[in-house]
Design an enzyme around this catalytic site. Structure first.
Site, PDB file in Angstrom:
ATOM      1  N   ARG A  65      -8.565  -8.515  -1.664  1.00 53.06           N
ATOM      2  CA  ARG A  65      -9.969  -9.733  -2.105  1.00 53.06           C
ATOM      3  C   ARG A  65      -9.788 -10.378  -3.291  1.00 53.06           C
ATOM      4  O   ARG A  65     -10.436 -11.073  -3.968  1.00 53.06           O
ATOM      5  CB  ARG A  65     -10.239  -8.271  -3.283  1.00 53.06           C
ATOM      6  N   GLN A  73      -3.218   2.029  -2.543  1.00 53.86           N
ATOM      7  CA  GLN A  73      -4.332   0.961  -1.767  1.00 53.86           C
ATOM      8  C   GLN A  73      -3.670   0.355  -0.469  1.00 53.86           C
ATOM      9  O   GLN A  73      -4.512   0.082  -0.057  1.00 53.86           O
ATOM     10  CB  GLN A  73      -5.283   0.624  -2.459  1.00 53.86           C
ATOM     11  N   HIS A  89      -5.792   4.521   2.316  1.00 55.01           N
ATOM     12  CA  HIS A  89      -6.292   3.646   2.936  1.00 55.01           C
ATOM     13  C   HIS A  89      -5.504   3.287   4.202  1.00 55.01           C
ATOM     14  O   HIS A  89      -5.578   2.577   5.282  1.00 55.01           O
ATOM     15  CB  HIS A  89      -6.622   2.335   3.081  1.00 55.01           C
ATOM     16  N   CYS A 142      -6.168   5.426  19.171  1.00 57.80           N
ATOM     17  CA  CYS A 142      -7.295   5.649  19.919  1.00 57.80           C
ATOM     18  C   CYS A 142      -8.613   5.555  19.781  1.00 57.80           C
ATOM     19  O   CYS A 142      -8.200   6.489  18.557  1.00 57.80           O
ATOM     20  CB  CYS A 142      -6.095   5.897  21.606  1.00 57.80           C
ATOM     21  N   CYS A 177      -6.993   7.677  29.476  1.00 61.57           N
ATOM     22  CA  CYS A 177      -7.738   7.572  28.773  1.00 61.57           C
ATOM     23  C   CYS A 177      -8.324   5.927  28.389  1.00 61.57           C
ATOM     24  O   CYS A 177      -9.853   6.437  28.513  1.00 61.57           O
ATOM     25  CB  CYS A 177      -7.425   7.991  26.910  1.00 61.57           C
ATOM     26  N   SER A 211      -7.324  -4.605  -9.142  1.00 64.73           N
ATOM     27  CA  SER A 211      -8.597  -4.656  -9.618  1.00 64.73           C
ATOM     28  C   SER A 211      -9.194  -3.488 -10.259  1.00 64.73           C
ATOM     29  O   SER A 211     -10.296  -3.615 -10.812  1.00 64.73           O
ATOM     30  CB  SER A 211      -9.365  -5.360  -9.083  1.00 64.73           C
ATOM     31  N   ILE A 240       3.813  -9.282 -12.100  1.00 66.47           N
ATOM     32  CA  ILE A 240       4.516  -7.703 -11.834  1.00 66.47           C
ATOM     33  C   ILE A 240       5.697  -7.205 -11.346  1.00 66.47           C
ATOM     34  O   ILE A 240       6.062  -5.894 -12.221  1.00 66.47           O
ATOM     35  CB  ILE A 240       2.991  -6.764 -10.620  1.00 66.47           C
TER      36      ILE A 240
HETATM   37 ZN   LIG Z   1      -7.246   7.090  24.021  1.00 65.33          ZN
END
Ligand SMILES: [Zn+2]
Length: 245
Positions: free
Chosen positions: A25, A92, A112, A120, A154, A193, A235
């Protein structure tokens, strides 16, 4: 800071920039440099377009995320835990560098998600991202899920197990964060931020309880005027020195 022994820390991209991971960001961030890359964080785009997935894996393969090492800021926060002064570390970041620095999984919430895990989109099976990237490096541009369901593969598209735009942060994680915030004696915000809704809520909760709020960041945040103290500067220097290390 020295008196506090149940500290909640919130960290953002600014903690990892010194480890070579771009701040998505910030003005120099990946989104600023490559407007197309913002698309990769929109889960519906990622899901629907094989071409976007291919570009994501290629940029992941060449990015520093896989080879990055923790820096002095990560180690300072790990030391805070060793001294039994850390209540909870909320990050984050998806780079896993707090774990690499020695913060224990019990004290860490990766709000996050984590880039080390790939999931998947169809069946939810998880793979180590390193394994998937090996397939990409070997020429499989859009690796698919190999899970067998009812005798058939799958074949779903794969993506990093991170919270994309349009997705929500884990509710149980948020609940636990508020629980610890209800007893903490210092909120330390580092390299963020504080612009994302979830963390904004955490800061407001601390302010409501009149918990001291310290902001360590290289640039201004929207909570600077409400903070007990604001520490500006590099920092990796300012955080260790603030913590007395
Ligand atoms: Zn899968």
């Amino acid at each position: 800071v020295r008196a506090a022994d149940n500290i909640v820390a919130i960290t953002g991209a600014g903690v990892s920039t010194a480890s070579g991971i771009p701040d998505y960001r910030g003005p120099e961030g990946q989104w600023a440099l490559d407007p197309k890359s913002e698309l990769e964080s929109d889960v519906s785009v990622l899901l629907g377009t094989a071409g976007v997935r291919e570009r994501t894996w290629q940029s992941m393969l060449s990015s520093g995320v896989r080879t990055a090492s923790p820096n002095a800021a990560h180690y300072a926060l790990a030391r805070l835990e060793q001294e039994h002064r850390l209540g909870l570390l909320l990050t984050q970041n998806v780079d896993g560098l707090h774990l690499a620095a020695g913060t224990s999984p019990e004290r860490l919430i990766e709000l996050h998600g984590a880039a080390r895990t790939t999931r998947c989109f169809r069946c939810g099976r998880e793979y180590p991202t390193g394994e998937v990237l090996e397939r990409v490096a070997a020429g499989d541009d859009d690796p698919r899920c190999a899970m067998r369901l009812d005798g058939r593969e799958c074949g779903g598209g794969l993506g990093l197990a991170v919270v994309h735009f349009g997705e929500y942060v884990n509710v149980a994680d948020v609940r636990r964060a508020y629980e610890v915030l209800s007893t903490c004696d210092l909120l330390l915000c580092v390299g963020t931020s504080l612009a994302v809704n979830t963390v904004t809520g955490f800061v407001l909760e601390a302010m409501r309880r009149r918990v001291p709020l310290i902001i360590v960041n290289e640039s201004p945040t929207s909570f600077d005027e409400s903070a007990t103290a604001v520490v500006r500067g590099n920092i990796t220097d300012t955080l260790p020195s603030l913590l007395g290390y």
